[in-house]
Structure formats: structure tokens, C-alpha cells
Scaffold this motif. Sequence first.
Motif, PDB file in Angstrom:
ATOM      1  N   GLY A 122       0.424   6.038  -0.278  1.00  0.00           N
ATOM      2  CA  GLY A 122      -0.856   5.652   0.306  1.00  0.00           C
ATOM      3  C   GLY A 122      -1.845   6.804   0.278  1.00  0.00           C
ATOM      4  N   GLY A 123      -3.078   6.507   0.647  1.00  0.00           N
ATOM      5  CA  GLY A 123      -4.094   7.539   0.675  1.00  0.00           C
ATOM      6  C   GLY A 123      -5.477   6.954   0.697  1.00  0.00           C
ATOM      7  N   LEU A 124      -6.440   7.824   0.439  1.00  0.00           N
ATOM      8  CA  LEU A 124      -7.845   7.449   0.407  1.00  0.00           C
ATOM      9  C   LEU A 124      -8.304   7.366  -1.038  1.00  0.00           C
ATOM     10  CD1 LEU A 124     -10.642   7.055   1.759  1.00  0.00           C
ATOM     11  CD2 LEU A 124     -10.853   9.553   1.774  1.00  0.00           C
ATOM     12  N   VAL A 125      -8.952   6.275  -1.381  1.00  0.00           N
ATOM     13  CA  VAL A 125      -9.423   6.081  -2.748  1.00  0.00           C
ATOM     14  C   VAL A 125     -10.757   5.346  -2.712  1.00  0.00           C
ATOM     15  CG1 VAL A 125      -8.193   3.894  -3.038  1.00  0.00           C
ATOM     16  CG2 VAL A 125      -8.708   5.291  -5.048  1.00  0.00           C
ATOM     17  N   GLN A 126     -11.571   5.586  -3.714  1.00  0.00           N
ATOM     18  CA  GLN A 126     -12.838   4.875  -3.805  1.00  0.00           C
ATOM     19  C   GLN A 126     -12.627   3.474  -4.346  1.00  0.00           C
ATOM     20  OE1 GLN A 126     -15.485   7.369  -6.140  1.00  0.00           O
ATOM     21  NE2 GLN A 126     -16.425   8.163  -4.281  1.00  0.00           N
ATOM     22  N   ALA A 127     -13.545   2.597  -4.010  1.00  0.00           N
ATOM     23  CA  ALA A 127     -13.490   1.239  -4.535  1.00  0.00           C
ATOM     24  C   ALA A 127     -13.431   1.276  -6.061  1.00  0.00           C
ATOM     25  CB  ALA A 127     -14.706   0.446  -4.074  1.00  0.00           C
ATOM     26  N   GLY A 128     -12.572   0.439  -6.611  1.00  0.00           N
ATOM     27  CA  GLY A 128     -12.357   0.420  -8.048  1.00  0.00           C
ATOM     28  C   GLY A 128     -11.204   1.289  -8.507  1.00  0.00           C
ATOM     29  N   GLY A 129     -10.714   2.118  -7.617  1.00  0.00           N
ATOM     30  CA  GLY A 129      -9.627   3.018  -7.953  1.00  0.00           C
ATOM     31  C   GLY A 129      -8.263   2.361  -7.841  1.00  0.00           C
ATOM     32  N   SER A 130      -7.234   3.188  -8.033  1.00  0.00           N
ATOM     33  CA  SER A 130      -5.858   2.686  -8.042  1.00  0.00           C
ATOM     34  C   SER A 130      -4.957   3.553  -7.182  1.00  0.00           C
ATOM     35  CB  SER A 130      -5.308   2.689  -9.477  1.00  0.00           C
ATOM     36  OG  SER A 130      -6.049   1.842 -10.319  1.00  0.00           O
ATOM     37  N   LEU A 131      -3.922   2.930  -6.692  1.00  0.00           N
ATOM     38  CA  LEU A 131      -2.850   3.621  -5.993  1.00  0.00           C
ATOM     39  C   LEU A 131      -1.540   2.931  -6.345  1.00  0.00           C
ATOM     40  CD1 LEU A 131      -4.246   4.109  -2.357  1.00  0.00           C
ATOM     41  CD2 LEU A 131      -3.793   5.920  -4.007  1.00  0.00           C
ATOM     42  N   ARG A 132      -0.452   3.711  -6.309  1.00  0.00           N
ATOM     43  CA  ARG A 132       0.863   3.102  -6.478  1.00  0.00           C
ATOM     44  C   ARG A 132       1.716   3.435  -5.266  1.00  0.00           C
ATOM     45  NH1 ARG A 132       5.693   3.796 -10.943  1.00  0.00           N
ATOM     46  NH2 ARG A 132       6.027   5.763  -9.821  1.00  0.00           N
ATOM     47  N   LEU A 133       2.140   2.406  -4.584  1.00  0.00           N
ATOM     48  CA  LEU A 133       3.020   2.571  -3.429  1.00  0.00           C
ATOM     49  C   LEU A 133       4.474   2.451  -3.878  1.00  0.00           C
ATOM     50  CD1 LEU A 133       1.200   0.352  -0.771  1.00  0.00           C
ATOM     51  CD2 LEU A 133       0.752   2.729  -1.417  1.00  0.00           C
ATOM     52  N   SER A 134       5.319   3.204  -3.208  1.00  0.00           N
ATOM     53  CA  SER A 134       6.764   3.139  -3.469  1.00  0.00           C
ATOM     54  C   SER A 134       7.498   2.820  -2.186  1.00  0.00           C
ATOM     55  CB  SER A 134       7.275   4.467  -4.016  1.00  0.00           C
ATOM     56  OG  SER A 134       6.650   4.812  -5.226  1.00  0.00           O
ATOM     57  N   CYS A 135       8.609   2.157  -2.334  1.00  0.00           N
ATOM     58  CA  CYS A 135       9.446   1.807  -1.188  1.00  0.00           C
ATOM     59  C   CYS A 135      10.892   2.062  -1.590  1.00  0.00           C
ATOM     60  CB  CYS A 135       9.240   0.337  -0.827  1.00  0.00           C
ATOM     61  SG  CYS A 135      10.376  -0.298   0.413  1.00  0.00           S
ATOM     62  N   ALA A 136      11.555   2.925  -0.835  1.00  0.00           N
ATOM     63  CA  ALA A 136      12.936   3.265  -1.159  1.00  0.00           C
ATOM     64  C   ALA A 136      13.737   3.437   0.120  1.00  0.00           C
ATOM     65  CB  ALA A 136      12.987   4.545  -1.983  1.00  0.00           C
ATOM     66  N   ALA A 137      15.026   3.266   0.015  1.00  0.00           N
ATOM     67  CA  ALA A 137      15.906   3.495   1.154  1.00  0.00           C
ATOM     68  C   ALA A 137      16.127   4.995   1.332  1.00  0.00           C
ATOM     69  CB  ALA A 137      17.234   2.783   0.962  1.00  0.00           C
ATOM     70  N   SER A 138      16.294   5.416   2.586  1.00  0.00           N
ATOM     71  CA  SER A 138      16.425   6.840   2.891  1.00  0.00           C
ATOM     72  C   SER A 138      17.823   7.370   2.586  1.00  0.00           C
ATOM     73  CB  SER A 138      16.106   7.083   4.366  1.00  0.00           C
ATOM     74  OG  SER A 138      16.985   6.309   5.184  1.00  0.00           O
ATOM     75  N   VAL A 139      18.791   6.481   2.439  1.00  0.00           N
ATOM     76  CA  VAL A 139      20.163   6.888   2.131  1.00  0.00           C
ATOM     77  C   VAL A 139      20.670   6.022   0.987  1.00  0.00           C
ATOM     78  CG1 VAL A 139      20.644   7.641   4.484  1.00  0.00           C
ATOM     79  CG2 VAL A 139      21.122   5.277   3.822  1.00  0.00           C
ATOM     80  N   THR A 140      21.769   6.433   0.414  1.00  0.00           N
ATOM     81  CA  THR A 140      22.368   5.636  -0.656  1.00  0.00           C
ATOM     82  C   THR A 140      22.859   4.312  -0.095  1.00  0.00           C
ATOM     83  OG1 THR A 140      23.073   7.635  -1.819  1.00  0.00           O
ATOM     84  CG2 THR A 140      24.169   5.567  -2.408  1.00  0.00           C
ATOM     85  N   ILE A 141      22.493   3.244  -0.771  1.00  0.00           N
ATOM     86  CA  ILE A 141      22.876   1.918  -0.329  1.00  0.00           C
ATOM     87  C   ILE A 141      23.508   1.160  -1.471  1.00  0.00           C
ATOM     88  CG2 ILE A 141      21.116   1.729   1.479  1.00  0.00           C
ATOM     89  CD1 ILE A 141      19.455   0.108  -0.572  1.00  0.00           C
ATOM     90  N   PHE A 142      24.102   0.015  -1.139  1.00  0.00           N
ATOM     91  CA  PHE A 142      24.737  -0.766  -2.184  1.00  0.00           C
ATOM     92  C   PHE A 142      23.698  -1.514  -3.016  1.00  0.00           C
ATOM     93  CE2 PHE A 142      28.221  -2.638  -4.294  1.00  0.00           C
ATOM     94  CZ  PHE A 142      27.922  -3.963  -4.516  1.00  0.00           C
ATOM     95  N   SER A 143      22.785  -2.231  -2.351  1.00  0.00           N
ATOM     96  CA  SER A 143      21.781  -2.985  -3.098  1.00  0.00           C
ATOM     97  C   SER A 143      20.593  -3.346  -2.221  1.00  0.00           C
ATOM     98  CB  SER A 143      22.383  -4.262  -3.690  1.00  0.00           C
ATOM     99  OG  SER A 143      22.743  -5.174  -2.679  1.00  0.00           O
ATOM    100  N   ILE A 144      19.458  -3.507  -2.889  1.00  0.00           N
ATOM    101  CA  ILE A 144      18.264  -4.077  -2.262  1.00  0.00           C
ATOM    102  C   ILE A 144      18.021  -5.420  -2.909  1.00  0.00           C
ATOM    103  CG2 ILE A 144      15.782  -3.877  -1.965  1.00  0.00           C
ATOM    104  CD1 ILE A 144      15.999  -0.940  -1.795  1.00  0.00           C
ATOM    105  N   ASN A 145      17.865  -6.446  -2.128  1.00  0.00           N
ATOM    106  CA  ASN A 145      17.621  -7.773  -2.670  1.00  0.00           C
ATOM    107  C   ASN A 145      16.126  -8.074  -2.643  1.00  0.00           C
ATOM    108  OD1 ASN A 145      20.396  -7.893  -3.023  1.00  0.00           O
ATOM    109  ND2 ASN A 145      20.737  -8.940  -1.089  1.00  0.00           N
ATOM    110  N   ALA A 146      15.700  -9.050  -1.887  1.00  0.00           N
ATOM    111  CA  ALA A 146      14.279  -9.382  -1.839  1.00  0.00           C
ATOM    112  C   ALA A 146      13.502  -8.275  -1.118  1.00  0.00           C
ATOM    113  CB  ALA A 146      14.069 -10.705  -1.114  1.00  0.00           C
ATOM    114  N   VAL A 147      12.333  -7.974  -1.649  1.00  0.00           N
ATOM    115  CA  VAL A 147      11.457  -6.961  -1.055  1.00  0.00           C
ATOM    116  C   VAL A 147      10.050  -7.537  -0.956  1.00  0.00           C
ATOM    117  CG1 VAL A 147      10.510  -4.639  -1.231  1.00  0.00           C
ATOM    118  CG2 VAL A 147      12.818  -5.111  -2.066  1.00  0.00           C
ATOM    119  N   ASP A 148       9.424  -7.296   0.169  1.00  0.00           N
ATOM    120  CA  ASP A 148       8.057  -7.768   0.388  1.00  0.00           C
ATOM    121  C   ASP A 148       7.166  -6.609   0.817  1.00  0.00           C
ATOM    122  OD1 ASP A 148       9.687 -10.466   1.986  1.00  0.00           O
ATOM    123  OD2 ASP A 148       8.690 -10.592   0.034  1.00  0.00           O
TER     124      ASP A 148
END
Length: 121
Positions: free
Chosen positions: A9-35
Motif C-alpha cells: 500500500g501507499g500514496l499514489v496519484q490518480a492514474g497510477g498503480s500499486l501492487r498489493l501482496s498477501c502472504a502468510a507469516s509462517v509456513t503453511i500447508f495451503s491457501i485456498n480461496a483469497v479475497d
Amino acid sequence: QVQLVESGGGLVQAGGSLRLSCAASVTIFSINAVDWYRQVPEKQRELVAGITSADKINYADSVKGRFTISRDNHKNTVYLQMNSLKPEDTGIYYCSADIKPYSGSSVYRYWGQGTQVTVSS
């Protein structure tokens, strides 16, 4: 203790782009549905995009054609690429996922702490 961690996340001007990431903090077996959800003050949390374990994807009408959700199963990470950002995209973005912490366990729904996205006009 499994936690979901959002970043990008962050501050961006209109028309710009950002890429968000979502990850588990520890090793896990699997991630299924993500929203990905978006929260703005005095409004209900809004579902922005979702992806299932079978890669079925859905988007809110307000972000179709601008946002792309994807996943890297090797890294157990889900991304939200946000292009052509608008001021109305401003909010706290939360990742929520169905996680199987270890082989043989049940699946549980986890939430991240959120990451702020601010789009200036």
C-alpha cells in the motif's frame, strides 16, 4: 500462529498503480480461496476481488478492467495489481483467506491487518 500480512500500500496519484501482496507469516500447508476487501470510513467493508483455489476470479464492478488478482501457489502469496487508480479507490485494503495450516488440519478463515491505499487527485 498464522497471520496474514499485506504489503504494497501507499500514496499514489490518480492514474497510477500499486501492487498489493498477501502472504502468510509462517509456513503453511495451503491457501485456498483469497479475497481482497476495501474499507472506507462510515461504509461497509466492500469485496473488491476474490480468487478460489481453482483460480475462479470475481471482481467488484467498480474495479473491473483496472484491478487484477493473481496467486503464486509456490510462494503461497496472492497479489492485487491495481492500475488506473482513482481517488475513490482510497481505503484500507484487507486480505482474507481460507488457510489449511498443516496437512490434515481443517481450513480456517484468516484476516490480515490491512494496508492503507491513498489515491490523490
